[in-house]
Design a protein around this motif. Structure first.
Motif, PDB file in Angstrom:
ATOM      1  N   ILE A 127     -92.745 -59.790 -11.388  1.00 28.66           N
ATOM      2  CA  ILE A 127     -93.088 -58.886 -10.539  1.00 28.66           C
ATOM      3  C   ILE A 127     -92.840 -59.459  -8.869  1.00 28.66           C
ATOM      4  O   ILE A 127     -92.573 -58.689  -8.073  1.00 28.66           O
ATOM      5  N   LYS A 128     -92.912 -60.716  -8.906  1.00 32.18           N
ATOM      6  CA  LYS A 128     -92.689 -61.096  -7.349  1.00 32.18           C
ATOM      7  C   LYS A 128     -91.262 -60.885  -7.111  1.00 32.18           C
ATOM      8  O   LYS A 128     -90.944 -60.614  -5.786  1.00 32.18           O
ATOM      9  N   LEU A 129     -90.301 -61.113  -7.979  1.00 34.16           N
ATOM     10  CA  LEU A 129     -89.198 -61.222  -7.995  1.00 34.16           C
ATOM     11  C   LEU A 129     -88.634 -59.414  -7.600  1.00 34.16           C
ATOM     12  O   LEU A 129     -87.715 -59.416  -6.508  1.00 34.16           O
ATOM     13  N   ILE A 130     -89.209 -58.778  -8.226  1.00 33.62           N
ATOM     14  CA  ILE A 130     -89.010 -57.342  -8.010  1.00 33.62           C
ATOM     15  C   ILE A 130     -89.488 -56.973  -6.693  1.00 33.62           C
ATOM     16  O   ILE A 130     -88.892 -56.156  -5.847  1.00 33.62           O
ATOM     17  N   HIS A 131     -90.771 -57.612  -6.202  1.00 34.35           N
ATOM     18  CA  HIS A 131     -90.993 -57.185  -4.968  1.00 34.35           C
ATOM     19  C   HIS A 131     -90.309 -57.808  -3.779  1.00 34.35           C
ATOM     20  O   HIS A 131     -90.044 -56.896  -2.691  1.00 34.35           O
ATOM     21  N   ASN A 132     -89.718 -59.066  -3.848  1.00 30.78           N
ATOM     22  CA  ASN A 132     -88.809 -59.650  -2.906  1.00 30.78           C
ATOM     23  C   ASN A 132     -87.637 -58.704  -2.895  1.00 30.78           C
ATOM     24  O   ASN A 132     -87.120 -58.381  -1.924  1.00 30.78           O
ATOM     25  N   LYS A 133     -86.954 -58.357  -4.050  1.00 29.80           N
ATOM     26  CA  LYS A 133     -85.866 -57.500  -4.009  1.00 29.80           C
ATOM     27  C   LYS A 133     -85.998 -56.133  -3.415  1.00 29.80           C
ATOM     28  O   LYS A 133     -85.181 -55.656  -2.552  1.00 29.80           O
ATOM     29  N   PHE A 134     -87.339 -55.452  -3.496  1.00 34.66           N
ATOM     30  CA  PHE A 134     -87.573 -54.360  -2.720  1.00 34.66           C
ATOM     31  C   PHE A 134     -87.763 -54.722  -1.415  1.00 34.66           C
ATOM     32  O   PHE A 134     -87.161 -53.755  -0.559  1.00 34.66           O
ATOM     33  N   LYS A 135     -88.252 -55.651  -0.921  1.00 36.24           N
ATOM     34  CA  LYS A 135     -88.327 -55.864   0.468  1.00 36.24           C
ATOM     35  C   LYS A 135     -87.051 -56.437   1.053  1.00 36.24           C
ATOM     36  O   LYS A 135     -86.711 -55.906   2.355  1.00 36.24           O
ATOM     37  N   ASP A 136     -86.173 -57.083   0.238  1.00 36.94           N
ATOM     38  CA  ASP A 136     -84.601 -57.178   1.020  1.00 36.94           C
ATOM     39  C   ASP A 136     -84.169 -55.827   1.037  1.00 36.94           C
ATOM     40  O   ASP A 136     -83.314 -55.550   2.100  1.00 36.94           O
ATOM     41  N   PHE A 137     -84.364 -54.954   0.110  1.00 42.43           N
ATOM     42  CA  PHE A 137     -83.627 -53.588   0.359  1.00 42.43           C
ATOM     43  C   PHE A 137     -84.254 -52.853   1.505  1.00 42.43           C
ATOM     44  O   PHE A 137     -83.378 -52.327   2.399  1.00 42.43           O
ATOM     45  N   LEU A 138     -85.518 -52.861   1.787  1.00 44.15           N
ATOM     46  CA  LEU A 138     -85.904 -52.428   3.108  1.00 44.15           C
ATOM     47  C   LEU A 138     -85.464 -53.006   4.286  1.00 44.15           C
ATOM     48  O   LEU A 138     -84.981 -52.387   5.263  1.00 44.15           O
ATOM     49  N   THR A 139     -85.295 -54.359   4.349  1.00 43.80           N
ATOM     50  CA  THR A 139     -84.637 -54.803   5.669  1.00 43.80           C
ATOM     51  C   THR A 139     -83.304 -54.563   5.790  1.00 43.80           C
ATOM     52  O   THR A 139     -83.002 -54.420   6.989  1.00 43.80           O
ATOM     53  N   GLN A 140     -82.278 -54.376   4.725  1.00 46.85           N
ATOM     54  CA  GLN A 140     -81.179 -53.994   4.871  1.00 46.85           C
ATOM     55  C   GLN A 140     -80.902 -52.605   5.327  1.00 46.85           C
ATOM     56  O   GLN A 140     -79.978 -52.359   6.109  1.00 46.85           O
ATOM     57  N   LYS A 141     -82.044 -51.808   5.409  1.00 46.60           N
ATOM     58  CA  LYS A 141     -81.734 -50.433   5.718  1.00 46.60           C
ATOM     59  C   LYS A 141     -82.686 -50.444   7.260  1.00 46.60           C
ATOM     60  O   LYS A 141     -82.542 -49.237   7.711  1.00 46.60           O
ATOM     61  N   GLY A 142     -82.896 -51.475   7.607  1.00 53.89           N
ATOM     62  CA  GLY A 142     -83.379 -51.624   8.898  1.00 53.89           C
ATOM     63  C   GLY A 142     -85.007 -51.505   9.100  1.00 53.89           C
ATOM     64  O   GLY A 142     -85.691 -51.151  10.120  1.00 53.89           O
ATOM     65  N   VAL A 143     -85.618 -51.389   7.982  1.00 57.15           N
ATOM     66  CA  VAL A 143     -87.313 -51.314   8.005  1.00 57.15           C
ATOM     67  C   VAL A 143     -87.842 -52.656   8.092  1.00 57.15           C
ATOM     68  O   VAL A 143     -87.384 -53.624   7.311  1.00 57.15           O
ATOM     69  N   LYS A 144     -88.539 -52.875   9.127  1.00 53.86           N
ATOM     70  CA  LYS A 144     -89.484 -54.073   9.355  1.00 53.86           C
ATOM     71  C   LYS A 144     -90.716 -53.866   9.365  1.00 53.86           C
ATOM     72  O   LYS A 144     -91.362 -52.689   9.976  1.00 53.86           O
ATOM     73  N   GLU A 145     -91.786 -54.847   8.914  1.00 53.64           N
ATOM     74  CA  GLU A 145     -93.037 -54.720   8.774  1.00 53.64           C
ATOM     75  C   GLU A 145     -93.687 -55.072  10.252  1.00 53.64           C
ATOM     76  O   GLU A 145     -93.131 -56.031  10.770  1.00 53.64           O
ATOM     77  N   ILE A 146     -94.563 -54.157  10.896  1.00 52.97           N
ATOM     78  CA  ILE A 146     -95.283 -54.707  12.000  1.00 52.97           C
ATOM     79  C   ILE A 146     -96.422 -55.657  11.686  1.00 52.97           C
ATOM     80  O   ILE A 146     -97.280 -55.650  11.031  1.00 52.97           O
ATOM     81  N   GLU A 147     -96.104 -56.772  12.416  1.00 51.36           N
ATOM     82  CA  GLU A 147     -96.979 -58.009  12.314  1.00 51.36           C
ATOM     83  C   GLU A 147     -98.291 -57.645  13.190  1.00 51.36           C
ATOM     84  O   GLU A 147     -98.441 -57.191  14.187  1.00 51.36           O
ATOM     85  N   ALA A 148     -99.518 -57.628  12.436  1.00 49.72           N
ATOM     86  CA  ALA A 148    -100.466 -57.146  13.049  1.00 49.72           C
ATOM     87  C   ALA A 148    -101.797 -58.095  13.130  1.00 49.72           C
ATOM     88  O   ALA A 148    -102.534 -58.413  14.205  1.00 49.72           O
ATOM     89  N   LYS A 149    -102.119 -58.980  12.060  1.00 54.49           N
ATOM     90  CA  LYS A 149    -103.378 -59.634  11.948  1.00 54.49           C
ATOM     91  C   LYS A 149    -103.375 -60.892  13.073  1.00 54.49           C
ATOM     92  O   LYS A 149    -102.286 -61.526  13.270  1.00 54.49           O
ATOM     93  N   GLU A 150    -104.235 -60.894  13.830  1.00 53.33           N
ATOM     94  CA  GLU A 150    -104.631 -62.014  14.664  1.00 53.33           C
ATOM     95  C   GLU A 150    -103.566 -61.778  16.038  1.00 53.33           C
ATOM     96  O   GLU A 150    -103.432 -62.557  16.726  1.00 53.33           O
ATOM     97  N   LYS A 151    -103.009 -60.488  16.119  1.00 51.80           N
ATOM     98  CA  LYS A 151    -102.248 -60.256  17.206  1.00 51.80           C
ATOM     99  C   LYS A 151    -103.147 -59.339  18.239  1.00 51.80           C
ATOM    100  O   LYS A 151    -104.352 -58.680  17.864  1.00 51.80           O
ATOM    101  N   GLU A 152    -102.562 -59.329  19.562  1.00 54.90           N
ATOM    102  CA  GLU A 152    -103.355 -58.635  20.639  1.00 54.90           C
ATOM    103  C   GLU A 152    -103.166 -57.084  19.835  1.00 54.90           C
ATOM    104  O   GLU A 152    -102.162 -56.594  19.562  1.00 54.90           O
ATOM    105  N   PHE A 153    -104.400 -56.215  20.048  1.00 49.85           N
ATOM    106  CA  PHE A 153    -104.384 -54.541  19.829  1.00 49.85           C
ATOM    107  C   PHE A 153    -103.160 -54.039  20.715  1.00 49.85           C
ATOM    108  O   PHE A 153    -103.448 -54.147  21.814  1.00 49.85           O
ATOM    109  N   ASP A 154    -102.358 -53.360  20.029  1.00 50.92           N
ATOM    110  CA  ASP A 154    -101.391 -52.654  20.979  1.00 50.92           C
ATOM    111  C   ASP A 154    -101.295 -51.211  20.533  1.00 50.92           C
ATOM    112  O   ASP A 154    -100.791 -50.966  19.260  1.00 50.92           O
ATOM    113  N   THR A 155    -101.444 -50.107  21.134  1.00 49.58           N
ATOM    114  CA  THR A 155    -101.717 -48.703  20.737  1.00 49.58           C
ATOM    115  C   THR A 155    -100.276 -48.229  20.341  1.00 49.58           C
ATOM    116  O   THR A 155    -100.275 -47.282  19.729  1.00 49.58           O
ATOM    117  N   ASP A 156     -99.154 -48.969  21.081  1.00 52.02           N
ATOM    118  CA  ASP A 156     -97.956 -48.423  20.567  1.00 52.02           C
ATOM    119  C   ASP A 156     -97.501 -48.816  19.097  1.00 52.02           C
ATOM    120  O   ASP A 156     -96.705 -48.188  18.516  1.00 52.02           O
TER     121      ASP A 156
END
Length: 199
Positions: A127-156
């Motif tokens: 399942i971890k391998l499938i998850h990583n494969k899916f995340k790689d696919f999203l990265t190739q398509k230009g999709v990135k996760e927004i880092e939020a935890k312990e970051k300054e709150f940004d309304t944008d």
């Protein structure tokens, strides 16, 4: 003697009559010539106007023809691009779906073996391998996760779901927890992170 003078007078009168006739003929000829010249002048002034009018009519017909052709070409172009746009909208997701199919296949294989599997470590690894494969696919398509935890709150980038008292002074105005991850596509936010903010 009287007869002689009368003959002379008659001759003179005849000469005068002939002269008058000649003069009248000359005057008539001159008048005819003047009239003919006047007509020629009228004709010559009318001819350039008619030529110019014919030229303008020709130009107008030419411009009208070009306008009609251009209008028809634009109409055809508009219809063609509209048709292409419709076809593109129908098949736009095709490449993405084709890229997702191997991930779906992996999930199907994992689910098929999950019932029979006795080694939970192997299932978890799969399942971890499938998850990583899916995340790689999203990265190739230009999709990135927004880092939020312990970051300054940004309304944008973030959407505050709730506010809670900050556990420490440093966490005030920062994201304490991320309830739902946010993502960007080619630097454009497609989903805001739903977060808990410290106050």
């Amino acid at each position: 003697m009287v007869k002689k003078t009368s003959k002379k007078q008659e001759a003179k009168e005849e000469t005068k009559g002939a002269e008058q006739e000649v003069q009248e003929t000359v005057v008539n000829d001159e008048a005819a010539e003047n009239i003919a010249e006047g007509e020629e002048k009228e004709v010559t002034t009318e001819e350039p106007v008619q030529d110019e009018l014919a030229s303008l009519k020709e130009k107008l017909a030419d411009v009208n023809d070009k306008y009609l052709r251009l209008s028809a070409e634009y109409d055809n172009y508009r219809k063609r691009t509209l048709k292409e746009k419709m076809e593109l909208m129908k098949t736009a997701g095709e490449s993405i779906i084709l890229s997702l199919l191997p991930v779906v296949d992996d999930f199907d294989r994992a689910l098929a073996h999950m019932d029979e599997a006795k080694d939970t470590e192997a299932v978890l690894e799969g399942i971890k391998l499938i998850h990583n494969k899916f995340k790689d696919f999203l990265t190739q398509k230009g999709v990135k996760e927004i880092e939020a935890k312990e970051k300054e709150f940004d309304t944008d980038l973030h959407e505050a779901v709730t506010k809670i008292p900050a556990p420490t002074e440093e966490m005030k105005g920062k994201v304490i927890d991320c309830i739902e991850k946010g993502y960007t596509l080619q630097e454009k936010v497609i989903r805001f992170s739903k977060v808990v903010v410290g106050e």
